[in-house]
Design a protein around this motif. Structure first.
Motif, mmCIF file in Angstrom:
data_model
loop_
_atom_site.group_PDB
_atom_site.id
_atom_site.type_symbol
_atom_site.label_atom_id
_atom_site.label_comp_id
_atom_site.label_asym_id
_atom_site.label_seq_id
_atom_site.Cartn_x
_atom_site.Cartn_y
_atom_site.Cartn_z
ATOM 1 N N ILE A 198 1.513 -7.728 -3.569
ATOM 2 C CA ILE A 198 2.243 -6.886 -4.525
ATOM 3 C C ILE A 198 3.738 -7.200 -4.474
ATOM 4 O O ILE A 198 4.415 -7.238 -5.504
ATOM 5 C CB ILE A 198 1.969 -5.385 -4.234
ATOM 6 N N ALA A 199 4.237 -7.472 -3.268
ATOM 7 C CA ALA A 199 5.677 -7.698 -3.101
ATOM 8 C C ALA A 199 6.079 -9.158 -3.328
ATOM 9 O O ALA A 199 7.246 -9.509 -3.232
ATOM 10 C CB ALA A 199 6.096 -7.255 -1.703
ATOM 11 N N GLU A 200 5.106 -9.981 -3.655
ATOM 12 C CA GLU A 200 5.328 -11.423 -3.694
ATOM 13 C C GLU A 200 6.365 -11.885 -4.723
ATOM 14 O O GLU A 200 7.223 -12.704 -4.434
ATOM 15 C CB GLU A 200 3.985 -12.089 -4.012
ATOM 16 N N ASP A 201 6.255 -11.347 -5.942
ATOM 17 C CA ASP A 201 7.098 -11.867 -7.024
ATOM 18 C C ASP A 201 8.348 -11.057 -7.294
ATOM 19 O O ASP A 201 9.127 -11.392 -8.182
ATOM 20 C CB ASP A 201 6.278 -11.969 -8.318
ATOM 21 N N THR A 202 8.526 -9.976 -6.576
ATOM 22 C CA THR A 202 9.721 -9.160 -6.788
ATOM 23 C C THR A 202 10.688 -9.378 -5.634
ATOM 24 O O THR A 202 10.277 -9.707 -4.520
ATOM 25 C CB THR A 202 9.357 -7.664 -6.849
#
Lengths: 247, 452
Positions: B21-25
């Motif tokens: 979930i935190a990968e692209d932000t």
């Protein structure tokens, strides 16, 4: 064209009309007069199909057809028009949309195509002149913010647009100043023809100085107690309603 | 399923996918997740015992089996061909969001210099200064657990930035699409920043493309700088199996003008929470909405307008037409702080119930802590005006047509406020169709033809 026989009408169990008989023929103007609470407006509303009232006895035929069986809209489509004592304000419905819808529903009923935009505008322009409406009705909502006089003129304007066979004008003169009264009465006179009829309901005689009736009826406590020619109106103006109560 | 079970399921879902979930932000976004998680765990899913959700039975809509996608959906169909919105004479800068993710990473062309319309995730990396200045600053995760849940799962959405002194005449348009072969949970996160002396208008269209159930948790933060003007028109038009919970947080500086017009046309559950803080003198806030319900739909609008500085004006108008077994709720809160004088705050909620089984709950909530305030509120729940109905019928208009005219007129007060002519016209057409019980859809929007 209109035959009312022994019409009894009640609202919430209370009898208001107690056996009305009335016959209206083409080309005639009938005036129905009477004191407040005599049942004049009830008669108008029942003829137009208001469902608050219950017909307990009697019959009404319009052009030979049972009128009481018909919905308000079908009565209108067959040529009955009610001029309201208190025209209703309808914010958000424009006069143009209202009249266009009404005209087209009438045309649909008569198997006609919807009216073209140009014909409709022409008709509006023409009929506005009948009641000397100069303001732009196009963008205004139905009766919203209209003065008392404007509302009544608007009733006669709608009558002109819909060209009814039988117009029932309920206290069209109430709340009008003398100029507005003249304009409204002129409108009615202009619309008078041999192939239509009008019932004028009024409390006062003054409207009948402008719209000359063929017959005058006095409604009192739910009954027509006297019918005569136009001279009856003058007599009522002079003597009031009290002398009738004694008769 | 109980609220607690759902809460645990969502917590598990997060723990399992946290790194993805935190990968692209960027870290600017990710650093807020921990706090949001704690808030969510503490607050739980609101039950009917929660005063703010008393009339919105969330659980009856949120239970069931749903998938969650932590990466943008991939379809073999050509979406460019499908998503063609052509409201006549309405030319917009258009962007698409598919199942919560920005669709195709190419920004609209022809934007004025400095204006950014892009993916939220991408913006968090490309424009860290702007994002950091505003992200999670207005959305209070301590107040609403669904806002906390959104901050926890936030991956993508739309980022709009209008720098100082820019007036965009051409509206921006966001089309949110739900399209899936499985029932799906969607999280959407938006951030709109309108800097000082700028103005823009935005049209948001929410659609579902297929009969699957979608549960969308959408959160939007909006900042309007000094003397900025921002106008948002939103059309919510989803299928009857879908639920949408939208939180909108607006923060207004001095003399800024914010207006929103939310048209809740269709959906299973629609819950809109609008929080506005008028934090500069002379700010103007207009929050309008019209909603329609039938079958078992539920539409709820909650507003919270906070006057924090003097000389501000707020105006709320919500109107609803409910049929069938549908239910609606309006809760309008106006909060005026101490010393916040010369405040004008207005609120009105009018509702029409078309059936005996439709229900509406409406509640004004005014908290005013000084005397120098002009304030009014009013709420009505009623039927169509019988006198007006008879008047129309007495002119030969059928009962059904007369009812349509009156309902349409009822809605007009809200729609008339839409300044863009072609859009107002289109909304009128959509509402007319909706009232006639036809599927309300834009004629040329191919989006609908796939699903239905």
């Amino acid at each position: 064209m209109l035959n009312i026989k022994n019409l009894h009408v009640a609202i919430e169990g209370k009898e208001i009309l107690k056996g009305i008989d009335l016959t209206v023929k083409l080309g005639e103007i009938h005036a129905i007069m009477g004191p407040n609470g005599s049942g004049k407006s009830t008669l108008a509303a029942v003829l137009a199909g208001r469902d608050l009232y219950e017909v307990t006895e009697g019959e009404v035929t319009f052009e030979g057809e049972d009128l009481l069986e018909l919905s308000p809209e079908d009565r209108a489509r067959k040529g009955i028009f009610l001029g309201f004592q208190y025209p209703v304000e309808i914010p958000g419905v424009s006069m143009v949309n209202f009249m266009k819808t009404a005209i087209n529903e009438q045309r649909k009923f008569n198997n006609l195509q919807p009216i073209s935009a140009t014909d409709f505008l022409k008709l509006m322009r023409e009929k506005k002149e009948v009641v000397e409406i100069t303001s732009n009705l196009t963008n205004r909502s139905v009766n919203e913010g209209f003065s008392g006089g404007e509302k009544k003129k608007n009733e006669i304007f709608q009558m002109a647009m819909l060209d009814p066979k039988l117009a029932i004008l309920d206290e069209t003169d109430s709340g009008l100043d003398i100029d507005a009264l003249r304009i409204v009465a002129n409108g009615v006179n202009k619309l008078r023809r041999e192939d239509n009829a009008t019932i004028v309901i009024t409390h006062y005689q003054r409207l009948l100085e402008h719209i000359i009736p063929d017959y005058v009826h006095v409604l009192y406590r739910g009954k027509i107690v006297k019918s005569s020619g136009k001279e009856l109106a003058l007599e009522l103006e002079e003597k009031g309603y009290d002398w009738l109560k004694e008769e | 399923m109980t609220t607690l079970e759902l809460q645990e399921e969502l917590a598990k879902l997060y723990n399992k996918n946290a790194s993805h979930i935190a990968e692209d932000t960027s870290e600017l976004i990710n650093k807020h997740r921990q706090q949001a998680f704690e808030d969510f765990k503490r607050l739980g899913i609101p039950s009917k015992k929660n005063e703010d959700y008393r009339y919105t039975d969330l659980m009856s809509y949120l239970k069931g089996e749903y998938s969650y996608e932590i990466a943008p959906s991939k379809f073999s169909v050509d979406l460019d061909d499908l998503f063609r919105c052509d409201i006549p004479e309405l030319d917009t800068f258009i962007v698409l969001v598919l199942n919560g993710f920005y669709y195709k990473q190419n920004n609209p062309v022809g934007l004025p210099e400095g204006v950014i319309i892009s993916s939220f995730a991408k913006a968090s990396i490309q424009y860290p200064e702007i994002v950091n200045r505003h992200y999670a600053k207005y959305a209070d995760t301590k107040l609403d657990s669904l806002a906390a849940l959104n901050t926890l799962f936030a991956q993508d959405g739309i980022f709009i930035y209008i720098p100082k002194n820019i007036k965009i005449d051409k509206p921006i348009q966001i089309i949110n699409i739900g399209f899936s072969f499985k029932n799906l949970r969607i999280t959407r996160r938006n951030l709109f920043v309108i800097e000082q002396d700028s103005s823009a208008s935005l049209l948001i269209c929410d659609h579902t493309l297929c009969p699957r159930s979608f549960i969308t948790n959408s959160l939007t933060e909006i900042y309007t700088g000094d003397n900025a003007s921002f106008n948002v028109i939103r059309m919510q038009n989803e299928n009857g199996n879908s639920s949408q919970i939208s939180n909108t947080f607006v923060y207004q500086e001095a003399n800024s003008r914010f207006s929103s017009n939310t048209i809740s046309l269709h959906g299973g559950l629609i819950r809109n929470n609008t929080f506005a803080k008028l934090n500069g003198e002379g700010a103007l806030n207009k929050t309008y909405g019209i909603f329609f319900g039938d079958n078992d739909q539920h539409v709820a609008n909650y507003t919270h307008i906070h006057h924090a500085k003097p000389h501000c004006e707020s105006d709320q108008l919500f109107k609803g037409i409910l049929d069938g077994n549908s239910t609606g709720a309006f809760n309008g809160k106006i909060l005026v702080d101490k010393f916040v004088v010369k405040t004008q705050a207005y609120q009105r909620n009018n509702n029409i119930l078309l059936s005996k089984t439709a229900r509406m709950n409406t509640k004004p909530q005014l908290e005013i802590y000084n005397d120098d305030v002009k304030c009014s509120h009013g709420a009505t729940v009623g039927q169509l005006d019988e006198n007006a109905l008879f008047y129309l019928r007495s002119r030969g208009i059928s009962n059904q047509e007369a009812r349509h005219l009156l309902m349409y007129a009822f809605a007009d007060e809200v729609i008339a406020d839409i300044k863009l002519d072609p859009l107002r016209q289109r909304m009128n057409e959509m509402i007319e169709k909706r009232l006639r019980g036809e599927l309300a859809r834009c004629e040329n929007c191919k989006v609908h033809h796939l699903g239905n």
